[in-house]
Motif scaffolding. Structure first.
Motif, mmCIF file in Angstrom:
data_model
loop_
_atom_site.group_PDB
_atom_site.id
_atom_site.type_symbol
_atom_site.label_atom_id
_atom_site.label_comp_id
_atom_site.label_asym_id
_atom_site.label_seq_id
_atom_site.Cartn_x
_atom_site.Cartn_y
_atom_site.Cartn_z
ATOM 1 N N CYS A 163 40.804 34.669 22.511
ATOM 2 C CA CYS A 163 41.829 34.349 23.502
ATOM 3 C C CYS A 163 42.773 35.531 23.706
ATOM 4 O O CYS A 163 43.192 36.186 22.742
ATOM 5 C CB CYS A 163 42.607 33.123 23.027
ATOM 6 N N ARG A 164 43.114 35.792 24.984
ATOM 7 C CA ARG A 164 43.956 36.945 25.306
ATOM 8 C C ARG A 164 45.434 36.693 24.982
ATOM 9 O O ARG A 164 46.250 37.609 25.077
ATOM 10 C CB ARG A 164 43.808 37.300 26.796
ATOM 11 N N HIS A 165 45.814 35.454 24.588
ATOM 12 C CA HIS A 165 47.210 35.188 24.263
ATOM 13 C C HIS A 165 47.566 35.732 22.885
ATOM 14 O O HIS A 165 48.161 36.786 22.750
ATOM 15 C CB HIS A 165 47.488 33.676 24.353
ATOM 16 N N THR B 140 43.687 28.474 29.514
ATOM 17 C CA THR B 140 42.399 27.941 29.978
ATOM 18 C C THR B 140 41.704 28.977 30.856
ATOM 19 O O THR B 140 42.317 29.552 31.765
ATOM 20 C CB THR B 140 42.630 26.640 30.771
ATOM 21 N N TYR B 141 40.426 29.191 30.574
ATOM 22 C CA TYR B 141 39.640 30.232 31.250
ATOM 23 C C TYR B 141 38.479 29.603 32.015
ATOM 24 O O TYR B 141 37.897 28.592 31.582
ATOM 25 C CB TYR B 141 39.067 31.214 30.226
ATOM 26 N N GLY B 142 38.117 30.232 33.128
ATOM 27 C CA GLY B 142 36.919 29.814 33.844
ATOM 28 C C GLY B 142 35.678 30.332 33.133
ATOM 29 O O GLY B 142 35.748 31.222 32.267
ATOM 30 N N LEU B 143 34.516 29.818 33.519
ATOM 31 C CA LEU B 143 33.258 30.278 32.908
ATOM 32 C C LEU B 143 32.910 31.698 33.358
ATOM 33 O O LEU B 143 31.996 32.313 32.823
ATOM 34 C CB LEU B 143 32.134 29.302 33.245
ATOM 35 N N SER C 293 37.811 34.342 33.998
ATOM 36 C CA SER C 293 39.158 34.498 34.569
ATOM 37 C C SER C 293 40.130 33.507 33.918
ATOM 38 O O SER C 293 39.748 32.401 33.550
ATOM 39 C CB SER C 293 39.111 34.275 36.083
ATOM 40 N N LEU C 294 41.376 33.944 33.771
ATOM 41 C CA LEU C 294 42.401 33.070 33.190
ATOM 42 C C LEU C 294 42.901 32.134 34.284
ATOM 43 O O LEU C 294 43.472 32.576 35.288
ATOM 44 C CB LEU C 294 43.546 33.921 32.618
ATOM 45 N N ASP D 292 51.490 36.924 35.958
ATOM 46 C CA ASP D 292 50.251 37.486 36.520
ATOM 47 C C ASP D 292 49.104 37.245 35.532
ATOM 48 O O ASP D 292 49.052 37.871 34.463
ATOM 49 C CB ASP D 292 50.457 38.992 36.768
ATOM 50 N N ARG D 293 48.202 36.366 35.885
ATOM 51 C CA ARG D 293 47.102 36.020 34.971
ATOM 52 C C ARG D 293 45.968 37.039 35.018
ATOM 53 O O ARG D 293 45.160 37.122 34.100
ATOM 54 C CB ARG D 293 46.540 34.631 35.333
ATOM 55 N N GLN D 294 45.924 37.815 36.077
ATOM 56 C CA GLN D 294 44.778 38.695 36.315
ATOM 57 C C GLN D 294 44.469 39.658 35.148
ATOM 58 O O GLN D 294 43.306 39.850 34.794
ATOM 59 C CB GLN D 294 45.012 39.467 37.618
ATOM 60 N N PRO D 295 45.489 40.270 34.498
ATOM 61 C CA PRO D 295 45.167 41.223 33.416
ATOM 62 C C PRO D 295 44.587 40.558 32.166
ATOM 63 O O PRO D 295 44.160 41.257 31.260
ATOM 64 C CB PRO D 295 46.526 41.871 33.085
ATOM 65 N N PHE D 296 44.586 39.246 32.138
ATOM 66 C CA PHE D 296 44.192 38.550 30.910
ATOM 67 C C PHE D 296 42.837 37.862 31.027
ATOM 68 O O PHE D 296 42.573 36.834 30.398
ATOM 69 C CB PHE D 296 45.296 37.556 30.496
#
Ligand code: FES
Ligand SMILES: [Fe+2]
Length: 367
Positions: free
Chosen positions: A89-91, A115-118, A121-122, A133-137
């Motif tokens: 997990c990126r957190h 929660t991440y997509g398959l 993506s976050l 901004d969720r994109q970097p994670f």
């Protein structure tokens, strides 16, 4: 042959004693600095078997595996197809998916529910403001490719294609007569072995010990006509079935007439035993410097009956119990620290020499 006492991770020039028929330094089997180098220079840079396409046939399917010490999750996404990610997990770094298999619309961390997509993506971060901004994670991507039903992953994004590692192995496997497209997984086994992963691979790569240690294998395979062949990044061992073995130790008649045992760098083996259509896949995962998890996937064509599968698994179990005892004994001997290296008996142990040269080359020449 020049041999020095106390060789350790700082040594260079490992290769020339190997050319003279010596083994790797015994210290390399219990030295944590070498183990860490192996993780970086071997397991983070090579294609490694992850699992079978059967585990990710439908959108939402996923399974988890390891690439060396790195946890991996492989997913089937409806839009982007087959994906693989570092399963962290990126957190705050929790392992994201802890189940071995499953089917879900998304992957939710059990710590704080990111929660991440398959597709990696976050998608959701509980309690975050609108500006977050969720994109970097995005989950860290991993290279993924397939050969038939086999999925491989590579942590090194600029790696060569899988086909360059496989070479002629797919063709040689096809020539065994096993219908690769018709087999499916029917049984799994795990064995924890108190030995360094290289002890386990060394042991796989020679049948010099078979007459001493594996009576049931010797009853099945004609060791007088056993052939070992090295290729660039794999080696094979083949032996015809003994005529007298036609009714034991499992259903051996029909389909495949010889044993075919292939090792692929760094820790994967493909085993086709005589019989009506079986394949056993072994992956030897390093747990730490002196523990290895041997994971076996058994695949069969549908016509093989459950009883025949049980008999087959009992046969392999027995061989593995014998090998585990041998490997653990070797590890205890190597750890004594009283001997620098062993000597390989060639040509019987030439595939061991081939493997050890690959290890030495990766450690000496890596980043
Ligand atoms: S570590 Fe995964 S959500 Fe916090
Ligand atoms: Fe063995």
């Amino acid at each position: 042959m020049s041999v020095r006492r106390g060789e350790d991770a700082a040594d260079t020039g490992v290769m020339s004693p190997l050319d003279d028929g010596s083994t790797l330094p015994y210290s390399w089997y219990s030295n944590t600095a070498i183990y860490e180098l192996e993780q970086r220079r071997i397991f983070r840079r090579s294609w490694q078997f992850a699992g079978l396409t059967h585990y990710v046939e439908m959108p939402g399917d996923f399974f988890t595996c390891q690439a060396g010490q790195v946890p991996i999750v492989v997913t089937r996404d409806g839009a982007s197809g087959l994906n693989a990610f570092v399963n962290v997990c990126r957190h705050r770094g929790s392992v994201l998916v802890n189940e071995p298999f499953g089917n879900q619309k998304s992957l939710q961390c059990s710590y704080h529910a990111w929660t991440y997509g398959l597709d990696g993506s976050l998608l959701a971060v509980p309690g975050s403001g609108r500006d977050f901004d969720r994109q970097p994670f995005h989950l860290l991507p991993v290279r993924v490719e397939t050969w038939g039903p086999f999925i491989f992953v590579n942590l090194f994004l600029d790696c060569n294609p899988l086909a360059a590692t496989l070479g002629s192995l797919p063709e040689l496997t096809r020539q065994t007569g096993l219908p690769l497209d018709l087999i499916r997984p029917r049984l799994h086994r795990k064995y924890e072995i108190k030995a360094n992963w290289k002890v386990v691979v060394d042991n796989y790569l020679e049948c010099y010990h078979c007459r001493v240690a594996h009576p049931s294998f010797c009853d099945l395979i004609d060791l007088d006509n056993y052939v070992v062949t090295e290729y660039e990044l794999f080696s094979t061992q083949t032996g015809p079935i003994r005529e007298s073995a036609r009714r034991k130790p499992y259903e051996v008649g029909g389909g495949v007439e010889a044993g075919f045992y292939a090792y692929l760098w760094p820790n994967f083996t493909i085993n086709v035993y005589p019989g009506p259509g079986n394949l056993s896949l072994n992956i030897f995962e390093p747990i730490d410097v002196d523990h290895t998890l041997a994971k076996f996937d058994y695949c069969f064509v549908d016509s093989v009956a459950d009883q025949a599968i049980e008999d087959f698994a009992a046969f392999i179990d027995q061989v593995q119990i014998e090998d585990t005892e041998l490997c653990e004994s070797v590890q205890r001997g190597l750890r004594s620290g009283m001997l620098d290296r062993g000597t390989l008996m060639l040509p019987q142990e030439k595939a061991v020499a081939h493997f050890q040269r690959l290890v030495a080359g990766a450690i000496d020449g890596g980043q």
